[in-house]
Design a protein around this motif. Structure first.
Motif, PDB file in Angstrom:
ATOM      1  N   THR A  19     -29.018 -52.949  18.990  1.00  0.00           N
ATOM      2  CA  THR A  19     -29.204 -51.494  18.925  1.00  0.00           C
ATOM      3  C   THR A  19     -29.815 -50.956  20.206  1.00  0.00           C
ATOM      4  N   LYS A  20     -30.826 -51.636  20.737  1.00  0.00           N
ATOM      5  CA  LYS A  20     -31.442 -51.180  21.976  1.00  0.00           C
ATOM      6  C   LYS A  20     -30.461 -51.286  23.139  1.00  0.00           C
ATOM      7  N   ALA A  21     -29.642 -52.339  23.137  1.00  0.00           N
ATOM      8  CA  ALA A  21     -28.633 -52.474  24.196  1.00  0.00           C
ATOM      9  C   ALA A  21     -27.628 -51.322  24.130  1.00  0.00           C
ATOM     10  N   VAL A  22     -27.286 -50.867  22.918  1.00  0.00           N
ATOM     11  CA  VAL A  22     -26.383 -49.718  22.777  1.00  0.00           C
ATOM     12  C   VAL A  22     -27.040 -48.451  23.314  1.00  0.00           C
ATOM     13  N   LEU A  23     -28.330 -48.288  23.033  1.00  0.00           N
ATOM     14  CA  LEU A  23     -29.036 -47.110  23.547  1.00  0.00           C
ATOM     15  C   LEU A  23     -29.095 -47.102  25.066  1.00  0.00           C
ATOM     16  N   PHE A  24     -29.071 -48.280  25.681  1.00  0.00           N
ATOM     17  CA  PHE A  24     -29.088 -48.377  27.138  1.00  0.00           C
ATOM     18  C   PHE A  24     -27.699 -48.234  27.753  1.00  0.00           C
ATOM     19  N   SER A  25     -26.667 -48.064  26.933  1.00  0.00           N
ATOM     20  CA  SER A  25     -25.290 -48.038  27.430  1.00  0.00           C
ATOM     21  C   SER A  25     -24.683 -46.662  27.176  1.00  0.00           C
ATOM     22  N   PRO A  26     -24.669 -45.778  28.140  1.00  0.00           N
ATOM     23  CA  PRO A  26     -24.178 -44.405  27.907  1.00  0.00           C
ATOM     24  C   PRO A  26     -22.690 -44.346  27.579  1.00  0.00           C
ATOM     25  N   LYS A  27     -21.891 -45.218  28.162  1.00  0.00           N
ATOM     26  CA  LYS A  27     -20.453 -45.204  27.861  1.00  0.00           C
ATOM     27  C   LYS A  27     -20.202 -45.590  26.412  1.00  0.00           C
ATOM     28  N   THR A  28     -20.967 -46.554  25.933  1.00  0.00           N
ATOM     29  CA  THR A  28     -20.817 -46.951  24.527  1.00  0.00           C
ATOM     30  C   THR A  28     -21.215 -45.820  23.597  1.00  0.00           C
ATOM     31  N   ILE A  29     -22.286 -45.103  23.940  1.00  0.00           N
ATOM     32  CA  ILE A  29     -22.716 -43.965  23.122  1.00  0.00           C
ATOM     33  C   ILE A  29     -21.625 -42.905  23.083  1.00  0.00           C
ATOM     34  N   ALA A  30     -21.027 -42.654  24.235  1.00  0.00           N
ATOM     35  CA  ALA A  30     -19.954 -41.652  24.282  1.00  0.00           C
ATOM     36  C   ALA A  30     -18.768 -42.082  23.420  1.00  0.00           C
ATOM     37  N   ARG A  31     -18.451 -43.357  23.458  1.00  0.00           N
ATOM     38  CA  ARG A  31     -17.329 -43.843  22.651  1.00  0.00           C
ATOM     39  C   ARG A  31     -17.646 -43.742  21.167  1.00  0.00           C
ATOM     40  N   LEU A  32     -18.877 -44.085  20.792  1.00  0.00           N
ATOM     41  CA  LEU A  32     -19.263 -43.996  19.372  1.00  0.00           C
ATOM     42  C   LEU A  32     -19.221 -42.548  18.891  1.00  0.00           C
ATOM     43  N   LYS A  33     -19.677 -41.630  19.732  1.00  0.00           N
ATOM     44  CA  LYS A  33     -19.620 -40.221  19.340  1.00  0.00           C
ATOM     45  C   LYS A  33     -18.179 -39.774  19.132  1.00  0.00           C
ATOM     46  N   HIS A  34     -17.301 -40.279  19.966  1.00  0.00           N
ATOM     47  CA  HIS A  34     -15.889 -39.919  19.815  1.00  0.00           C
ATOM     48  C   HIS A  34     -15.309 -40.505  18.535  1.00  0.00           C
ATOM     49  N   LEU A  35     -15.704 -41.724  18.165  1.00  0.00           N
ATOM     50  CA  LEU A  35     -15.152 -42.384  16.974  1.00  0.00           C
ATOM     51  C   LEU A  35     -15.664 -41.756  15.681  1.00  0.00           C
ATOM     52  N   VAL A  36     -16.894 -41.234  15.668  1.00  0.00           N
ATOM     53  CA  VAL A  36     -17.463 -40.671  14.429  1.00  0.00           C
ATOM     54  C   VAL A  36     -17.249 -39.163  14.350  1.00  0.00           C
ATOM     55  N   LYS A  37     -16.610 -38.603  15.354  1.00  0.00           N
ATOM     56  CA  LYS A  37     -16.436 -37.161  15.372  1.00  0.00           C
ATOM     57  C   LYS A  37     -15.541 -36.714  14.220  1.00  0.00           C
ATOM     58  N   ARG A  38     -16.017 -35.724  13.468  1.00  0.00           N
ATOM     59  CA  ARG A  38     -15.299 -35.128  12.331  1.00  0.00           C
ATOM     60  C   ARG A  38     -14.956 -36.161  11.259  1.00  0.00           C
ATOM     61  N   ARG A  39     -15.824 -37.146  11.102  1.00  0.00           N
ATOM     62  CA  ARG A  39     -15.603 -38.154  10.054  1.00  0.00           C
ATOM     63  C   ARG A  39     -16.890 -38.339   9.268  1.00  0.00           C
ATOM     64  N   THR A  40     -16.725 -38.695   7.995  1.00  0.00           N
ATOM     65  CA  THR A  40     -17.881 -39.027   7.168  1.00  0.00           C
ATOM     66  C   THR A  40     -18.280 -40.467   7.488  1.00  0.00           C
ATOM     67  N   ALA A  41     -19.440 -40.620   8.046  1.00  0.00           N
ATOM     68  CA  ALA A  41     -19.850 -41.940   8.524  1.00  0.00           C
ATOM     69  C   ALA A  41     -21.326 -42.142   8.250  1.00  0.00           C
ATOM     70  N   TYR A  42     -21.716 -43.393   8.176  1.00  0.00           N
ATOM     71  CA  TYR A  42     -23.119 -43.775   8.056  1.00  0.00           C
ATOM     72  C   TYR A  42     -23.279 -45.181   8.625  1.00  0.00           C
ATOM     73  N   ILE A  43     -24.496 -45.500   8.984  1.00  0.00           N
ATOM     74  CA  ILE A  43     -24.814 -46.777   9.632  1.00  0.00           C
ATOM     75  C   ILE A  43     -25.296 -47.766   8.594  1.00  0.00           C
ATOM     76  N   VAL A  44     -24.745 -48.966   8.648  1.00  0.00           N
ATOM     77  CA  VAL A  44     -25.237 -50.082   7.827  1.00  0.00           C
ATOM     78  C   VAL A  44     -25.939 -51.042   8.792  1.00  0.00           C
TER      79      VAL A  44
END
Length: 958
Positions: free
Chosen positions: A516-541
């Motif tokens: 999780t911390k490695a994801v927070l340090f990776s801006p490209k990954t954050i951008a991709r995750l935002k794109h994947l969850v956009k306009r979708r019902t999602a939650y984190i497990v």
């Protein structure tokens, strides 16, 4: 009379000039021109001789004998030095002095005769040879006379002449000349002899042979030589004069002798026969001066000659110096530095200065020490304040994020009934967001984070799409391996429903950082995750719920299937779980928790032993450890003193308890057995960590260890409070208290209602605002009283996260396509070819590490699996599958065997391990002594063999 006056004036002028030269020579420094002393003595002799001659001449004039007949005198031949002179003086050829003129002078009568009436002086041929300039200087020709007629006829006024060239060795390297108006006397050299004037009382001047005195000033190269000599047909040369009158002083500048000076050349020429003995002494003196960095030293060459054949010491060298006081300043040898008249005063000054320096240096060092400590304190305080302010600011920022997250969570709870029935996206993060001290001691931490990759098989639910975030980028072989399994399970278009994401900066981040911390340090990954969850019902497990997961959830704008991170972390500890289990009215073993001090630990253990003498083994657990990593045990049967106390039926008094306390203080370090000695090598290290994070003391069941079972129950608390059982497993221990695998279903508690247990614990947790995946560890043992045939159990641990055993259940369910009994925890398949049984079991080893596996190619490994029959039968729903958290080259694989009974699973597991051992080869002989929690392949193989032996029914005796 005029000629006599002129000669007298000239004699007086010469005397005055010599007096002036002598006074000038006295003011000069003899250091650089040592010949000045000899020159001064010669000038005194000349001045004395001239004075005597003047007195005799005056005596003759007074007596009336004034005629000086020098007509018959021949002019002496001039030497080369005389020819180069600037002033030549001798008496005129014919001079007459009358008594009458003298008497008139003495009587004071004045003469009114004009100058042109006086006798014109006679000009000789010699005067004409000397030239017009000489006549003007002598006053023979007045200064205002027109000399043009003299230059219009006769010989030329200027005549060329060959210049005398002197030898080059007469030119000194450095000439120190003090400029004078006419004749600089510094470099004058004199070589003359003066014949004594006979003492006569009455002598006619005509009968007196006068000597011609010649004063010559000659420039030789760059030095001026003054020489006054009586006319001598054989004058001495420069070198002979230098050798005769030189003091043989020479200079050593910065450790190098100035060997081109005339003095040194003369010195070398004088002592040429013994120069081989003098040269080593000079080199020794040069080295001596160079060592002490003396800029300039003037040496007396004659004293150096005296050192020949002697053992030279520093005092001898100092005696050779002319400028001893200047040199002594640089010689830092006390017996030399403080010699001389003012040696004691200098020594006293040095002692005083050294003492003042010592006091000043001591004070300075003390001040410097205090300043350094003050600066250190200031830096530490500023750093403390900066950290404090930063923490305060981050706490305020996190507080705002927590408020946003709570709103997301509240909305998630309210909308869960609707969300659970429609298509949704589950973001699975297999992240171990735990204490750093735990992470750095985990063997292959990155691979361990990816052990729950079997979560992706929840995609079998048509309403669920999976977004799996792994700790690292998986290889194409691993991705194709799982995609192929999904295709075999009739998952339509798995690529569109399953997205695998990894931190783009994962390679540049330390390996012990959580996913999780490695994801927070990776801006490209954050951008991709935002794109994947956009306009979708999602939650984190999540894995563990921590602040990092909350920041990621707020950043993505999605809720988390988990509770408050602070509460979840508290209730997941050994001490915090006791509170939940006690509130849920679940039986717990006797013991104590929340122990944070060693003395408190000893006192609590003494009290527990005194109150429960029948307990054979006491177990110690560190709060934040898992999988038996922080376990240690004390066997009372090995403590003789406590064992003897059991014989007395009376209760122990305070004195006996105090003896137990002292006994434990001394013997505990030797009697305690640590479960993972590679993490805590001795009791002191274990106790240090125990009191740092806290821990518990609890009793073990009153039975043999072989009769003790260990079960794990996994369930999920949904956001609306509903509890869903995931499964119940038996733990497989490679070492005592160290878990290496799981067996499903559990057989430790055959008649246990796990749904009721999960509901009671889930209800308490939900009231504490905890939901999501939870696992509970149980210990089963026979009833000590024998009243019940069913085993009893204690709840010993609680973990508010999805465990490794719970994560494998979606994969098993995907392969079996059956259903789980929520009460008993058994699994049944609906359509089975085998009509005798519909129950299915599995045995799971999440981590099998063998260094030899990395040498096996991926295709070769699975090809040999098919050859050896290591496979899974899709029709019978039996066989072996591999769960690969990483490529085979990582040396780590997971193994899942499925069958109709635990015995079938153990046989398949044993055969698979033997296959892996055959393909990987022998284990290396070198033992790894790193500080980690690794379980060796040999320990796992021994464990499986023991389980297989235990499950195999013994043949009936005939």
């Amino acid at each position: 009379m005029s000629d006599v006056n002129d000669m007298g004036k000239m004699l007086l002028g010469i005397q005055e000039r010599l007096s002036g030269l002598k006074d000038t020579l006295k003011t000069l420094d003899t250091t650089y021109i040592p010949q000045i002393t000899a020159i001064s003595s010669q000038m005194e002799k000349v001045q004395t001789n001239l004075k005597q001659q003047s007195e005799q001449l005056l005596f003759k004039v007074i007596n009336g004998d004034t005629t000086q007949d020098v007509s018959g005198q021949k002019h002496p031949k001039r030497s080369s030095l005389s020819a180069a002179g600037e002033l030549h003086m001798k008496p005129p050829k014919y001079s007459y002095v009358s008594k009458a003129s003298l008497n008139r002078k003495s009587s004071g009568q004045k003469s009114f005769k004009k100058s042109y009436d006086e006798d014109v002086p006679c000009i000789t041929e010699n005067d004409i040879t000397k030239g017009m300039f000489n006549l003007i200087n002598r006053g023979v020709i007045p200064k205002d006379v027109d000399l043009t007629p003299a230059f219009t006829r006769g010989a030329a006024p200027f005549v060329s002449k060959t210049m005398t060239v002197y030898p080059g060795n007469l030119k000194p390297q450095q000439v120190f000349v003090k400029s004078e108006e006419m004749m600089p006397p510094q470099n004058f050299r004199f070589d003359f002899t003066v014949s004594a004037i006979p003492k006569t009382t009455n002598m006619n001047i005509k009968q007196l042979k006068t000597s011609n005195y010649e004063i010559q000033f000659e420039k030789q190269n760059t030095s001026l030589t003054s020489k006054i000599s009586e006319t001598d047909p054989n004058p001495r040369g420069y070198n002979e004069l230098m050798d005769t009158f030189s003091s043989h002083f020479f200079i050593i500048r910065k450790g190098v002798t100035l060997d081109t000076t005339p003095e040194f050349i003369s010195y070398q020429r004088t002592y040429v026969k013994i120069w081989e003995k003098i040269a080593p002494i000079i080199r020794t003196i040069e080295s001596f001066l160079a060592n002490f960095q003396v800029p300039k030293a003037i040496l007396d060459g004659k004293k150096i000659v005296d050192l020949i054949g002697r053992r030279i010491i520093e005092e001898d060298i100092m005696d050779c110096f002319v400028n001893k006081e200047e040199v002594r300043i640089y010689i830092k040898i006390p017996r030399i530095q403080f010699q001389g008249e003012s040696g004691k005063e200098k020594a006293a000054v040095v002692i005083q200065s050294m003492w003042r320096m010592h006091k000043a240096r001591t004070a300075y060092l003390q001040l410097q020490f205090l300043m350094k400590k003050a600066s250190c304190i200031q830096r530490a305080f500023r750093r403390f304040m900066e950290v404090k302010n930063t923490r305060r600011k981050t706490a305020m920022v996190f507080k705002d994020k927590l408020a946003v997250w709570k709103q997301l969570q509240q909305k998630f709870k309210e909308e869960w009934p609707v969300i659970s029935q429609k298509k949704r996206l589950e973001i699975h993060i297999s992240s171990l967001s735990i204490d750093e001290a735990r992470r750095v001691t985990m063997q292959k931490f990155l691979v361990r984070q990816n052990l729950q990759i079997s979560r992706i098989f929840k995609v079998q639910d048509p309403n669920i799409d999976i977004l799996y975030i792994s700790a690292f980028e998986m290889t194409p072989e691993i991705v194709s391996y799982y995609m192929k399994i999904l295709e075999l399970g009739n998952i339509a278009d798995p690529i569109s429903r399953l997205n695998l994401v990894s931190p783009d900066l994962g390679k540049h981040i330390p390996t012990h950082i959580s996913t999780t911390k490695a994801v927070l340090f990776s801006p490209k990954t954050i951008a991709r995750l935002k794109h994947l969850v956009k306009r979708r019902t999602a939650y984190i497990v999540p894995g563990n719920v921590s602040k990092d997961e909350i920041e990621l959830a707020v950043m993505l704008g999605v809720p988390i299937l988990g509770g408050d991170p602070n509460k979840a972390a508290l209730f997941s500890t050994k001490s915090g779980s006791k509170r939940i289990l006690t509130s849920a009215e679940v039986p717990v073993p006797p013991g104590a928790y929340d122990i944070y001090d060693e003395k408190e630990f000893m006192a609590t253990l003494t009290r527990l032993i005194a109150n429960n003498l029948n307990i054979d083994v006491w177990l110690f657990k560190i709060d934040n450890e898992f999988s038996g990593r922080g376990h240690a045990s004390l066997d009372i049967m090995q403590c003789k003193y406590i064992k003897n106390l059991r014989k007395s039926s009376d209760e122990l008094n305070e004195e006996q308890q105090e003896k137990i306390y002292h006994y434990l203080t001394k013997a505990l370090s030797k009697k305690v057995k640590i479960a993972v000695p590679s993490l805590y090598s001795n009791w002191r290290e274990y106790m240090k960590e125990f009191v740092r994070v806290g821990g518990v003391i609890e009793a073990t069941p009153l039975c043999l260890p072989a009769n003790v079972g260990s079960a794990c129950v996994c369930f999920c608390i949904e956001p609306d409070g509903n509890v869903v059982l995931s499964g119940a497993y038996d733990k497989l221990e490679a070492r005592r208290y160290v878990t290496a695998g799981y067996m499903f279903p559990q057989n430790s508690l055959p008649n246990m209602n796990f749904k009721m247990l999960a509901d009671s614990i889930g209800k308490v947790l939900y009231e504490k605002d905890i939901f999501g995946y939870v696992s509970v560890d149980l210990v089963s043992f026979p009833d000590p009283s024998g009243n019940s045939p069913h085993p009893l159990f204690w709840a010993v641990d609680l973990d508010c996260q999805l465990s490794v055993s719970g994560s494998v259940m979606p994969f098993f369910d995907f392969l079996m396509e059956g259903s789980l009994d929520m009460v008993s925890g058994h699994y049944h398949i609906d359509h089975s070819i085998d009509q005798k049984t519909t129950e299915r079991c599995f045995m799971y080893l999440p981590v099998i590490e063998h260094p030899g596996i990395s040498k096996v190619l991926y295709k070769t490994f699975f090809y040999m699996c098919r050859v050896q029959g290591i496979s899974f039968d899709l029709e019978l729903k039996k066989g072996t599958t591999f769960i690969l958290p990483d490529c085979i080259q990582s040396s780590v694989i997971g193994l899942l065997t499925m069958g109709g009974s635990p015995l079938d699973c153990s046989k398949l597991l044993l055969n698979s391990l033997k296959f892996v051992e055959t393909q990987a080869g022998d284990l290396p002989l070198l033992k790894d002594e790193s500080r980690d929690d690794a379980i060796s392949f040999s320990e796992i193989l021994s464990m499986v063999k023991l389980i297989n032996k235990k499950l195999t029914p013994k043949p009936k005796r005939k």
